[in-house]
Design a protein around this motif. Structure first.
Motif, PDB file in Angstrom:
ATOM      1  N   GLY A   1     -29.574 -23.197   6.445  1.00  0.00           N
ATOM      2  CA  GLY A   1     -30.530 -23.225   7.675  1.00  0.00           C
ATOM      3  C   GLY A   1     -30.279 -24.706   8.522  1.00  0.00           C
ATOM      4  N   ASN A   2     -30.948 -25.519   7.626  1.00  0.00           N
ATOM      5  CA  ASN A   2     -30.686 -26.948   8.102  1.00  0.00           C
ATOM      6  C   ASN A   2     -29.471 -27.352   8.697  1.00  0.00           C
ATOM      7  OD1 ASN A   2     -33.582 -27.228   8.417  1.00  0.00           O
ATOM      8  ND2 ASN A   2     -33.661 -27.606   6.129  1.00  0.00           N
ATOM      9  N   GLU A   3     -28.335 -26.927   7.820  1.00  0.00           N
ATOM     10  CA  GLU A   3     -27.004 -27.433   8.321  1.00  0.00           C
ATOM     11  C   GLU A   3     -26.728 -26.910   9.513  1.00  0.00           C
ATOM     12  OE1 GLU A   3     -23.037 -29.054   7.560  1.00  0.00           O
ATOM     13  OE2 GLU A   3     -25.328 -29.683   6.935  1.00  0.00           O
ATOM     14  N   LEU A   4     -26.956 -25.803   9.836  1.00  0.00           N
ATOM     15  CA  LEU A   4     -26.470 -24.918  11.176  1.00  0.00           C
ATOM     16  C   LEU A   4     -27.183 -25.602  12.185  1.00  0.00           C
ATOM     17  CD1 LEU A   4     -26.493 -21.147  10.189  1.00  0.00           C
ATOM     18  CD2 LEU A   4     -24.516 -22.743  10.847  1.00  0.00           C
ATOM     19  N   ILE A   5     -28.506 -26.071  12.046  1.00  0.00           N
ATOM     20  CA  ILE A   5     -29.334 -26.847  13.169  1.00  0.00           C
ATOM     21  C   ILE A   5     -28.578 -28.049  13.349  1.00  0.00           C
ATOM     22  CG2 ILE A   5     -31.246 -28.166  13.487  1.00  0.00           C
ATOM     23  CD1 ILE A   5     -33.012 -26.045  12.077  1.00  0.00           C
ATOM     24  N   LEU A   6     -28.028 -28.876  12.282  1.00  0.00           N
ATOM     25  CA  LEU A   6     -27.104 -29.965  12.777  1.00  0.00           C
ATOM     26  C   LEU A   6     -25.865 -29.695  13.384  1.00  0.00           C
ATOM     27  CD1 LEU A   6     -28.308 -32.020   9.416  1.00  0.00           C
ATOM     28  CD2 LEU A   6     -29.116 -32.340  11.520  1.00  0.00           C
ATOM     29  N   LEU A   7     -25.288 -28.839  12.859  1.00  0.00           N
ATOM     30  CA  LEU A   7     -24.002 -28.443  13.653  1.00  0.00           C
ATOM     31  C   LEU A   7     -24.200 -28.080  14.989  1.00  0.00           C
ATOM     32  CD1 LEU A   7     -22.156 -26.369  10.620  1.00  0.00           C
ATOM     33  CD2 LEU A   7     -21.533 -28.530  11.447  1.00  0.00           C
ATOM     34  N   GLY A   8     -25.099 -27.401  15.242  1.00  0.00           N
ATOM     35  CA  GLY A   8     -25.501 -27.079  16.540  1.00  0.00           C
ATOM     36  C   GLY A   8     -25.672 -28.314  17.426  1.00  0.00           C
ATOM     37  N   ILE A   9     -26.300 -29.524  16.970  1.00  0.00           N
ATOM     38  CA  ILE A   9     -26.625 -30.724  17.663  1.00  0.00           C
ATOM     39  C   ILE A   9     -25.184 -31.239  17.842  1.00  0.00           C
ATOM     40  CG2 ILE A   9     -27.503 -32.561  17.816  1.00  0.00           C
ATOM     41  CD1 ILE A   9     -29.974 -31.523  16.016  1.00  0.00           C
ATOM     42  N   ALA A  10     -24.473 -30.887  16.740  1.00  0.00           N
ATOM     43  CA  ALA A  10     -22.952 -31.891  16.849  1.00  0.00           C
ATOM     44  C   ALA A  10     -22.163 -30.926  17.968  1.00  0.00           C
ATOM     45  CB  ALA A  10     -22.233 -31.723  15.319  1.00  0.00           C
ATOM     46  N   CYS A  11     -22.203 -29.661  18.056  1.00  0.00           N
ATOM     47  CA  CYS A  11     -21.357 -28.768  18.959  1.00  0.00           C
ATOM     48  C   CYS A  11     -21.778 -29.318  20.410  1.00  0.00           C
ATOM     49  CB  CYS A  11     -21.787 -27.286  18.907  1.00  0.00           C
ATOM     50  SG  CYS A  11     -20.619 -26.727  17.503  1.00  0.00           S
ATOM     51  N   TRP A  12     -23.141 -29.528  20.512  1.00  0.00           N
ATOM     52  CA  TRP A  12     -23.475 -29.945  21.909  1.00  0.00           C
ATOM     53  C   TRP A  12     -22.833 -31.356  22.471  1.00  0.00           C
ATOM     54  CZ3 TRP A  12     -29.289 -29.028  20.383  1.00  0.00           C
ATOM     55  CH2 TRP A  12     -29.470 -27.697  20.481  1.00  0.00           C
TER      56      TRP A  12
ATOM     57  N   ALA B   1     -38.704 -34.420   5.601  1.00  0.00           N
ATOM     58  CA  ALA B   1     -38.309 -35.659   5.982  1.00  0.00           C
ATOM     59  C   ALA B   1     -37.042 -35.952   6.632  1.00  0.00           C
ATOM     60  CB  ALA B   1     -39.080 -36.781   5.300  1.00  0.00           C
ATOM     61  N   LEU B   2     -35.968 -35.615   5.731  1.00  0.00           N
ATOM     62  CA  LEU B   2     -34.648 -35.965   5.873  1.00  0.00           C
ATOM     63  C   LEU B   2     -33.844 -35.008   6.932  1.00  0.00           C
ATOM     64  CD1 LEU B   2     -31.992 -37.161   4.757  1.00  0.00           C
ATOM     65  CD2 LEU B   2     -31.835 -35.130   3.073  1.00  0.00           C
ATOM     66  N   ILE B   3     -34.482 -33.845   7.096  1.00  0.00           N
ATOM     67  CA  ILE B   3     -33.626 -32.827   8.011  1.00  0.00           C
ATOM     68  C   ILE B   3     -34.515 -33.641   9.460  1.00  0.00           C
ATOM     69  CG2 ILE B   3     -35.713 -31.251   7.887  1.00  0.00           C
ATOM     70  CD1 ILE B   3     -31.812 -30.844   9.050  1.00  0.00           C
ATOM     71  N   GLN B   4     -35.699 -33.857   9.452  1.00  0.00           N
ATOM     72  CA  GLN B   4     -36.093 -34.580  10.704  1.00  0.00           C
ATOM     73  C   GLN B   4     -35.595 -35.661  11.115  1.00  0.00           C
ATOM     74  OE1 GLN B   4     -38.602 -32.947  12.605  1.00  0.00           O
ATOM     75  NE2 GLN B   4     -38.893 -31.414  10.909  1.00  0.00           N
ATOM     76  N   TRP B   5     -35.231 -36.635  10.314  1.00  0.00           N
ATOM     77  CA  TRP B   5     -34.314 -37.690  10.589  1.00  0.00           C
ATOM     78  C   TRP B   5     -33.021 -37.493  10.955  1.00  0.00           C
ATOM     79  CZ3 TRP B   5     -37.161 -41.060   6.301  1.00  0.00           C
ATOM     80  CH2 TRP B   5     -38.446 -41.232   6.534  1.00  0.00           C
ATOM     81  N   ALA B   6     -32.257 -36.762  10.171  1.00  0.00           N
ATOM     82  CA  ALA B   6     -30.829 -36.204  10.402  1.00  0.00           C
ATOM     83  C   ALA B   6     -30.859 -35.822  11.699  1.00  0.00           C
ATOM     84  CB  ALA B   6     -30.268 -35.289   9.187  1.00  0.00           C
ATOM     85  N   SER B   7     -31.588 -34.939  12.206  1.00  0.00           N
ATOM     86  CA  SER B   7     -31.720 -34.096  13.617  1.00  0.00           C
ATOM     87  C   SER B   7     -31.811 -35.191  14.634  1.00  0.00           C
ATOM     88  CB  SER B   7     -32.798 -33.320  13.753  1.00  0.00           C
ATOM     89  OG  SER B   7     -32.454 -32.237  12.748  1.00  0.00           O
ATOM     90  N   ALA B   8     -32.863 -36.475  14.340  1.00  0.00           N
ATOM     91  CA  ALA B   8     -33.082 -37.294  15.235  1.00  0.00           C
ATOM     92  C   ALA B   8     -31.824 -38.243  15.347  1.00  0.00           C
ATOM     93  CB  ALA B   8     -34.212 -38.199  14.668  1.00  0.00           C
ATOM     94  N   ALA B   9     -31.123 -38.388  14.545  1.00  0.00           N
ATOM     95  CA  ALA B   9     -29.691 -39.109  14.479  1.00  0.00           C
ATOM     96  C   ALA B   9     -28.883 -38.548  15.519  1.00  0.00           C
ATOM     97  CB  ALA B   9     -29.190 -39.242  13.333  1.00  0.00           C
ATOM     98  N   GLY B  10     -28.781 -36.973  15.327  1.00  0.00           N
ATOM     99  CA  GLY B  10     -27.894 -36.202  16.133  1.00  0.00           C
ATOM    100  C   GLY B  10     -28.192 -36.451  17.723  1.00  0.00           C
ATOM    101  N   TYR B  11     -29.588 -36.249  17.910  1.00  0.00           N
ATOM    102  CA  TYR B  11     -30.038 -36.175  19.398  1.00  0.00           C
ATOM    103  C   TYR B  11     -29.687 -37.434  19.782  1.00  0.00           C
ATOM    104  CZ  TYR B  11     -32.209 -31.841  18.919  1.00  0.00           C
ATOM    105  OH  TYR B  11     -32.297 -30.299  18.806  1.00  0.00           O
ATOM    106  N   LEU B  12     -29.891 -38.755  19.074  1.00  0.00           N
ATOM    107  CA  LEU B  12     -29.466 -40.083  19.834  1.00  0.00           C
ATOM    108  C   LEU B  12     -28.087 -40.247  19.817  1.00  0.00           C
ATOM    109  CD1 LEU B  12     -31.779 -42.317  17.427  1.00  0.00           C
ATOM    110  CD2 LEU B  12     -32.101 -41.817  19.701  1.00  0.00           C
ATOM    111  N   ILE B  13     -27.381 -39.794  18.996  1.00  0.00           N
ATOM    112  CA  ILE B  13     -25.888 -39.676  19.271  1.00  0.00           C
ATOM    113  C   ILE B  13     -25.539 -39.075  20.858  1.00  0.00           C
ATOM    114  CG2 ILE B  13     -23.499 -38.680  18.498  1.00  0.00           C
ATOM    115  CD1 ILE B  13     -24.452 -39.373  15.609  1.00  0.00           C
ATOM    116  N   LEU B  14     -26.185 -37.834  20.858  1.00  0.00           N
ATOM    117  CA  LEU B  14     -26.024 -37.102  22.190  1.00  0.00           C
ATOM    118  C   LEU B  14     -26.248 -37.804  23.192  1.00  0.00           C
ATOM    119  CD1 LEU B  14     -25.219 -34.378  23.655  1.00  0.00           C
ATOM    120  CD2 LEU B  14     -27.714 -33.510  23.045  1.00  0.00           C
ATOM    121  N   ALA B  15     -27.751 -38.553  23.281  1.00  0.00           N
ATOM    122  CA  ALA B  15     -28.165 -39.520  24.166  1.00  0.00           C
ATOM    123  C   ALA B  15     -27.016 -40.212  24.528  1.00  0.00           C
ATOM    124  CB  ALA B  15     -29.516 -40.128  23.821  1.00  0.00           C
TER     125      ALA B  15
END
Length: 416
Positions: A66-77, A118-132
């Motif tokens: 589940g969390n891996e798919l969330i991170l892949l979604g951010i990467a697709c954006w 905490a790990l998924i929150q920070w991994a997602s945060a990193a993905g959004y910062l890359i997007l920005a």
């Protein structure tokens, strides 16, 4: 509303957006950005749904998949932004998604809900910062939209970072104990909707760009059409007027083009047109503008310092094209030629488009009537051929002292 209900609503929203974007992409496969963003929303929605079903489905499916798919979604954006900008895909976009399943399965982390959270929150945060970062460093238009979009991605990242810190402090053991989970979910949904609207605006601008480009571009050769060329002529004319230099308008017409079509086929004729455009653009470079005026007639407008520079450019294009070998539909090779007519304005001669077109057209037909495959010049009073078919001075028969452009074109032709 409990945490599970909130996450399922969040997932339903993301999946609805995914359906709309993917449907638009299926309707027109050239809209790759829509496809990638739709895939991103699909991964995101499915991932949030799996996380929200924790306790109903196997833990590994919810925690890792589940969390891996969330991170892949951010990467697709992020991949969609790369495609939108026409740049190479950044491999490091996938770093959060690649590292997460490895780190979360470590025995020091997997047994502890709060560490995984905490790990998924920070991994997602990193993905959004890359997007920005991708949004802020891209070269595409509507910079204000990109900056706001990047700000939304940063806000999303801050929400994730804050949640990760709170989880580390409170150390919850289940979703029910997560600090401010509902507020975080609401913030995520707001950012998601804001990002969608800003992304839609970027796609609208890109579509408008494509339509504007199509309106001024010749579909066969990819160069400016008559409308686009005349628009660019005004821009070059204004530049020349401010610099107090001269302007050359060169008209080209392919010799015996109807005969090429009749004997070798229209596909071969199209290849001849495309080859001439490629040759002309290579010789002109960034010095001026080039376009197709209609049929087998083309035009070039370029600022010049002297008459010799205009003649040299026309000859560079004509002689280089004459040396090209073009494949026919029958598998043979043919050579084609072009005639050129030049009109020069600036200084004492006013730069008036209709007058320059008329003079260049008269010079072109003078070259045609003189035997084709040569260049003629209208100096405002008289018309004369300035070169013969071999590129020699028409009066003396001596080799023409050509500029750098024609020297370069000779070397290019010799290397082919």
């Amino acid at each position: 509303m409990d945490a599970m209900t909130g996450m399922l609503l969040w997932a339903a929203e993301a999946l609805t957006l995914a359906f709309l974007l993917i449907a638009a992409w299926l309707h027109n496969r050239s809209h790759t950005v829509m496809g990638l963003w739709g895939l991103g929303f699909a991964c995101h929605g499915i991932g949030v749904c799996l996380v929200g079903l924790r306790g109903i489905i196997p833990d590994f499916t919810s925690i890792v998949l589940g969390n891996e798919l969330i991170l892949l979604g951010i990467a697709c954006w992020g991949l969609g932004v790369c495609v939108y900008d026409g740049v190479k895909v950044r491999v490091w976009l996938l770093v959060p998604a690649l590292l997460y399943p490895i780190v979360v399965c470590l025995p020091q982390i997997y047994p502890y809900f709060w560490l995984r959270s905490a790990l998924i929150q920070w991994a997602s945060a990193a993905g959004y910062l890359i997007l920005a970062y991708l949004l802020l460093t891209g070269q595409r238009p509507v910079p204000y939209v990109r900056r706001v979009f990047a700000l939304v991605a940063c806000c999303q990242s801050l929400i994730m970072i804050n949640m990760g810190v709170q989880v580390l402090v409170s150390k919850p053991v289940a979703f029910a104990q997560m600090p401010n989970l509902l507020m975080s979910s609401v913030g995520n949904i707001i950012c998601l909707l804001a990002g969608l609207m800003l992304g839609a605006r970027m796609l609208m601008v890109k579509s408008e760009e494509r339509l504007e480009r199509a309106a001024v571009t010749d579909p066969l050769t990819g160069v400016l059409n008559r409308r686009g060329f005349l628009q660019r002529f005004d821009i070059v004319r204004q530049h020349v007027a401010s610099q107090r230099t001269q302007l050359a308008l060169i008209l080209f017409d392919l010799d015996n083009f109807k005969q090429i079509n009749d004997q070798s086929g229209h596909m071969t004729g199209d290849r001849v047109l495309a080859e001439f455009c490629a040759t002309a653009q290579s010789c002109i470079g960034l010095r001026g503008e080039f376009g197709r005026m209609g049929g087998e007639e083309f035009a070039c407008v370029v600022p010049i310092g002297s008459r010799a520079e205009a003649v040299g450019l026309a000859e560079a294009i004509r002689l280089t094209f004459m040396r090209q070998q073009i494949a026919t539909e029958q598998g043979t090779l043919l050579s084609a030629t072009a005639s050129a007519g030049i009109a020069i304005a600036g200084g004492p001669i006013p730069i008036i488009l209709d007058e320059m077109l008329s003079r260049a057209d008269k010079a072109l037909y003078f070259a045609k009537n003189a035997g084709r495959n040569r260049t003629a010049l209208h100096d405002g009073l008289n018309i004369s051929c300035v070169t013969n078919q071999r590129g020699e001075d028409a009066r003396s028969g001596k080799p023409l002292q050509l500029n750098t452009a024609i020297s370069l074109s000779h070397r290019t032709a010799g290397a082919q």
